[in-house]
Design an enzyme around this catalytic site. Structure first.
Site, PDB file in Angstrom:
ATOM      1  N   CYS A 363     -19.379  57.777 -10.251  1.00 63.53           N
ATOM      2  CA  CYS A 363     -18.971  58.669 -11.409  1.00 63.53           C
ATOM      3  C   CYS A 363     -19.996  58.776 -12.532  1.00 63.53           C
ATOM      4  O   CYS A 363     -20.951  58.103 -12.713  1.00 63.53           O
ATOM      5  CB  CYS A 363     -17.654  57.888 -12.010  1.00 63.53           C
ATOM      6  N   GLY A 365     -20.337  59.936 -16.801  1.00 62.68           N
ATOM      7  CA  GLY A 365     -19.610  59.895 -18.095  1.00 62.68           C
ATOM      8  C   GLY A 365     -19.472  61.423 -18.382  1.00 62.68           C
ATOM      9  O   GLY A 365     -20.402  62.280 -18.170  1.00 62.68           O
TER      10      GLY A 365
END
Length: 378
Positions: A363, A365
């Site tokens: 993932c 930010g």
């Protein structure tokens, strides 16, 4: 398109930011030592390297300017080798690998070093002078704190604190077992510091127990479930992989670890950025013509236990194949360096475990996901 391979992988030891053994090491010096180690181990001819592509999440201060070019000079690369710094936050050095693959595809070189660096001791999260756009900050979650996103995912997926703590304990135990059996030593380049040589990770906590984690206070929301023990720690570290055409690797006797089968990028809601690996992995698997059931190795970055569990659930991953030697909760997450670490690790595990397909995903930010599918080379 030419076959593109991972022909080498190396990283520094990872250490806790601010209080670890690498806190006083300049990030450019740290990355240069890792790159030097990678070149020495693989035996690649430095003059053949087209470009040094370095990922960094907060390219400021000692890891600022075009730090890739500066690292190349510190490492003693020939002046003919280029240098470019890329930023996709946590996905920066995986993007570096994707860029190299694209350059090879258009005939713009055969040999690339793709590296990542982050000193979270010497350059703070968000940098030294963050200046959010007021209108964007008011209208969206573009600047949301990462811990808050982990709480959002835990709530959305109804992931309990106990489930998160079980994953964290497992990560620590796997990493400690890999370290103690010598399975991490081959990938680590010992780093010379003013205080001596640093040759082992300083982030792994083998003594972690479910009972110990249960006593921690929530880290981001007083009424939440996410704690420091179920989050990846602030970390200092560097990593690098050698990306070449398969023809070049074979002609020069390089240690081929795996072939890059497919890659993908995706976006998602910033407030649940931890779900980024779901769509990116689905896209990469589809492009590779395989399913999650075909995977033998998965390196899924553990930014937080809650988001890792959500991704495992939605992707239908076999937990026995995920982060075999431990994940970022134990090993650490030096933002810009993680992508190259998990791709290099996945390739190394394919070679070590004898599997056929591997997935590396993380993932990012701000609401993105990135994924790379690898295939074993006979």
């Amino acid at each position: 398109m030419q076959s593109v391979v991972i022909a080498g992988y190396a990283r520094s030891p990872f250490h806790l930011a601010n209080k670890g053994a690498l806190a006083r090491v300049r990030p450019d010096d740290l990355a240069a030592q890792v790159i030097g180690g990678l070149i020495a181990r693989t035996g690649v001819e430095p003059a053949d390297i087209e470009d040094l592509i370095v990922g960094c999440a907060f390219p400021e201060g000692e890891q600022g300017l075009n730090v890739a070019r500066l690292i190349g000079q510190i490492a003693g690369l020939p002046q003919s080798v280029g240098g470019i710094t890329v930023n996709r936050f946590c996905g920066s050095s995986m993007s570096a690998i994707h860029i190299a693959m694209g350059q090879i595809a258009v005939g713009a070189g055969e040999v690339f070093i793709c590296a990542g660096i982050e000193s979270m001791s010497r350059v703070p999260m968000s940098g030294f002078n963050p200046l959010p756009n007021p209108a964007l900050a008011k209208a969206t979650a573009a600047y949301i704190g990462m811990g808050d996103t982990a709480e959002n995912v835990a709530t959305q997926y109804q992931i309990s604190r106990g489930e998160q703590e079980a994953l964290a304990v497992g990560s620590q135990k796997k990493a400690a077992a890999a370290r103690d059996s010598g399975k991490l030593s081959d990938e680590i380049v010992p780093i010379e510091t003013k205080g001596g040589t640093v040759s082992e990770d300083g982030t792994i906590r083998a003594e972690t127990t479910a009972e110990g984690l249960a006593g921690l206070k929530p880290a981001f929301d007083a009424n939440g479930t996410v704690t420091a023990g179920t989050s990846s720690p602030l970390t200092d570290g560097a990593s690098a992989v050698l990306v070449t055409t398969e023809d070049y690797a074979r002609a020069h006797g390089l240690p081929i670890l795996a072939r890059i089968k497919s890659v993908a990028i995706s976006g998602c809601a910033p407030e649940t950025m931890g779900l980024g690996p779901i769509l990116s992995s689905q896209k990469a698997l589809e492009r590779a013509g395989i399913s999650a059931a075909d995977l033998d190795v998965v390196e899924l970055n553990e930014a937080f236990a809650s988001q890792a569990l959500a991704c495992i659930r939605d992707l239908g991953l076999d937990t026995a194949k995920v982060n075999i030697d431990g994940g970022a909760i134990a090993i650490g997450h030096p933002l810009g360096a993680t992508g190259a670490r998990i791709v290099g690790k996945a390739a190394s595990l394919l070679k070590r475990e004898g599997g056929r397909y591997a997935l590396a995903s993380q993932c990012i930010g701000g609401g993105q996901g990135i994924a790379t599918v690898l295939e074993a080379v006979e």
